[in-house]
Design an enzyme around this catalytic site. Structure first.
Site, PDB file in Angstrom:
ATOM      1  CD1 TRP A  99      34.493 -53.090  29.565  1.00  0.00           C
ATOM      2  CD2 TRP A  99      36.149 -52.503  28.056  1.00  0.00           C
ATOM      3  NE1 TRP A  99      33.887 -52.989  28.628  1.00  0.00           N
ATOM      4  CE2 TRP A  99      34.519 -53.315  27.700  1.00  0.00           C
ATOM      5  CE3 TRP A  99      36.924 -52.574  26.841  1.00  0.00           C
ATOM      6  CZ2 TRP A  99      34.646 -54.103  26.456  1.00  0.00           C
ATOM      7  CZ3 TRP A  99      36.694 -52.987  25.555  1.00  0.00           C
ATOM      8  CH2 TRP A  99      35.638 -53.750  25.181  1.00  0.00           C
ATOM      9  CG  ASP A 166      35.854 -46.285  30.625  1.00  0.00           C
ATOM     10  OD1 ASP A 166      34.316 -46.133  30.322  1.00  0.00           O
ATOM     11  OD2 ASP A 166      36.154 -47.402  29.655  1.00  0.00           O
ATOM     12  CE  LYS A 190      29.198 -51.402  26.819  1.00  0.00           C
ATOM     13  NZ  LYS A 190      30.240 -51.258  27.091  1.00  0.00           N
TER      14      LYS A 190
END
Ligand code: PLP
Length: 356
Positions: A99, A166, A190
Site C-alpha cells: 500500500w 495512511d 478495516k
C-alpha cells in the site's frame, strides 16, 4: 458453530454497528423510511453526519484547525489526492509495504518523490528506522499499519516536515497525537464501517499552497466548505461509522481499545512464539502489528499448512489465510474482534500441536 471472523478487510464490525444499521435500513430515526431512501439533506441525515464528525474529533482528541471529512473513492484515491493538494515540488515516502508503494507511485504524477527507506528487499518484514527525511520535502508519507505484512509504526513520528499517514487499518486502535500530523486518511472497511467511505483528517492551514489547478472533487477545500456534502456522501457507510464511533466511546474510547488490542494481539503472539509448529513473519517484535498477526508454519512442519487451515476452518476460524505475497496465515485482530475469538484460535493452535 460460532464463526470467528479474522478477515483483513472488509472485516469484523461490532454487533452494535450491524444491528443498528440493519434497523436503520428499514426504519431510519423513526421516519418509517430506510436510511437508503432519504435525502442526505434531510435533517435526520444531516444530524448523522454532524454527530459522526463530532465524535470522530472527540474520540481522537482532534485539535482546533483540523477538519474531518467523509469521502468516497477509498484510501487508494487519497494516494493521488494527497500530492494533488500538498505537493509543491517534492515529497518523501517510507516504503513499508505494497500500500505504501502504491501511494508512492501516485506521488510521482505530481513531482519528485524521495523514497527515504524501504524494507521491500526483506519482503517488508520490518519497519526501517534509520533514514533521513529531506528538510525541503513538502510532506513525509507513512503507512502506520501494513495490513498485508503485519508490521506497524506505533508511535507518532517527528521528522520536521508535515507528516501524512495512511491509517486505514489501525485508526482508533490506539491513542494518537493528531497535532503531530498534517493529514491522516484511510478506508473505513478495516476498523470502522462497511466499504464505501474514506475518512480524512486534515490540517486546514496546509491547504491552498500549491500552484496547480485542482479538479473540484479532488480539492479538500471543496469538501471542507460543504461539510462532506458537496456531492452525495456514502450515506449507509457513514451511518454505520457513526454506530461504531458510539460503540467505541462506550468501550472506553481509543485508550480502552488500545488495552484490549494489546491483550488480544499479545495472547496470539505469545502462542505463535511458544508453539513449535508456528513462527511469526515479522523480523523484530517491536514492529509487530496489533491489528494483523502474520505467521507461518515452522520449516520442519511446512507440509502441515493446508491441514492446519482445514483444521482451523472446521473450528469456525474464518479469513485466516495469509495474503498471497506472504503466505501462511494472517489473523486480523481489529477493534471489533472479541477476546473470545483470539482464545478460540489459540486453543485451535494448541490442539493442532498436540495432534502432531
Ligand atoms: C486496505 C488498505 C488500503 C486500500 O484501501 P481502499 O479503500 O481499498 O482503497 C490502503 N492502505 C492500507 C494500509 C490498507 O490496509
Amino acid at each position: 458453530m460460532k464463526k470467528h471472523n479474522f478477515y483483513a478487510g472488509p472485516s469484523i464490525l461490532p454487533e452494535f454497528t450491524i444491528k443498528n444499521t440493519a434497523e436503520a435500513v428499514t426504519n431510519f430515526a423513526g421516519t418509517g423510511l430506510s436510511v437508503m431512501e432519504v435525502s442526505h439533506r434531510s435533517k435526520e441525515f444531516v444530524a448523522v453526519m454532524d454527530e459522526a464528525q463530532a465524535l470522530f474529533k472527540e474520540l481522537l482528541n482532534i485539535p482546533e484547525g483540523y477538519e474531518v471529512l467523509f469521502l468516497g473513492g477509498g484510501a487508494s484515491t487519497q494516494f493521488c489526492m494527497v500530492p494533488f493538494n500538498l505537493m509543491k515540488k517534492k515529497a518523501a515516502y517510507l516504503n513499508t509495504g505494497s500500500w505504501a508503494a502504491k501511494a508512492q507511485k501516485e506521488g510521482k504524477h505530481f513531482g519528485e518523490v524521495v523514497e527515504v527507506a524501504s524494507s521491500k528487499d526483506a519482503n517488508y518484514n520490518y519497519i526501517p528506522k534509520d533514514y533521513k527525511v529531506p528538510a525541503d520535502a513538502d510532506y513525509f508519507h507513512i503507512t502506520t499499519n501494513n495490513t498485508i505484512y503485519g508490521t506497524e509504526i506505533k508511535e507518532d513520528l517527528e521528522v520536521g516536515v508535515p507528516l501524512v499517514a495512511d491509517m486505514s487499518s489501525d485508526i482508533f486502535s490506539r491513542p494518537i497525537d493528531v497535532s503531530k500530523y498534517a493529514l491522516i486518511y484511510g478506508g473505513a472497511q478495516k476498523n470502522l464501517a462497511p466499504a464505501g467511505v474514506t475518512f480524512v483528517i486534515v490540517k486546514k492551514d496546509l491547504l491552498g499552497k500549491v500552484d496547480r489547478d485542482i479538479p473540484t472533487m479532488l480539492d479538500y477545500r471543496t469538501h471542507i466548505d460543504k461539510g462532506s456534502m458537496f456531492n452525495t456522501p456514502p450515506v449507509l457507510p457513514v451511518y454505520a461509522a457513526l454506530q461504531t464511533l458510539i460503540w467505541l466511546k462506550e468501550q472506553g474510547g481509543v485508550e480502552g481499545m488500545h488495552k484490549k488490542n494489546i491483550e488480544k494481539a499479545g495472547l496470539l503472539y505469545d502462542e505463535i512464539d511458544r508453539n513449535k509448529l508456528f513462527k511469526g513473519t515479522v523480523a523484530s517484535k517491536e514492529d509487530r502489528s496489533l491489528m494483523n498477526v502474520c505467521f507461518v508454519m515452522n520449516e520442519e512442519y511446512a507440509e502441515l499448512e493446508k491441514e492446519f487451515f482445514e483444521f482451523a476452518s472446521e473450528r469456525g476460524m474464518i479469513g485466516i489465510k495469509g495474503h498471497r505475497s506472504v503466505g501462511g496465515f494472517r489473523a486480523s485482530t481489529y477493534n471489533a474482534l472479541p477476546l473470545e475469538s483470539v482464545k478460540a484460535l489459540v486453543e485451535t493452535m494448541q490442539e493442532f500441536e498436540k495432534k502432531h
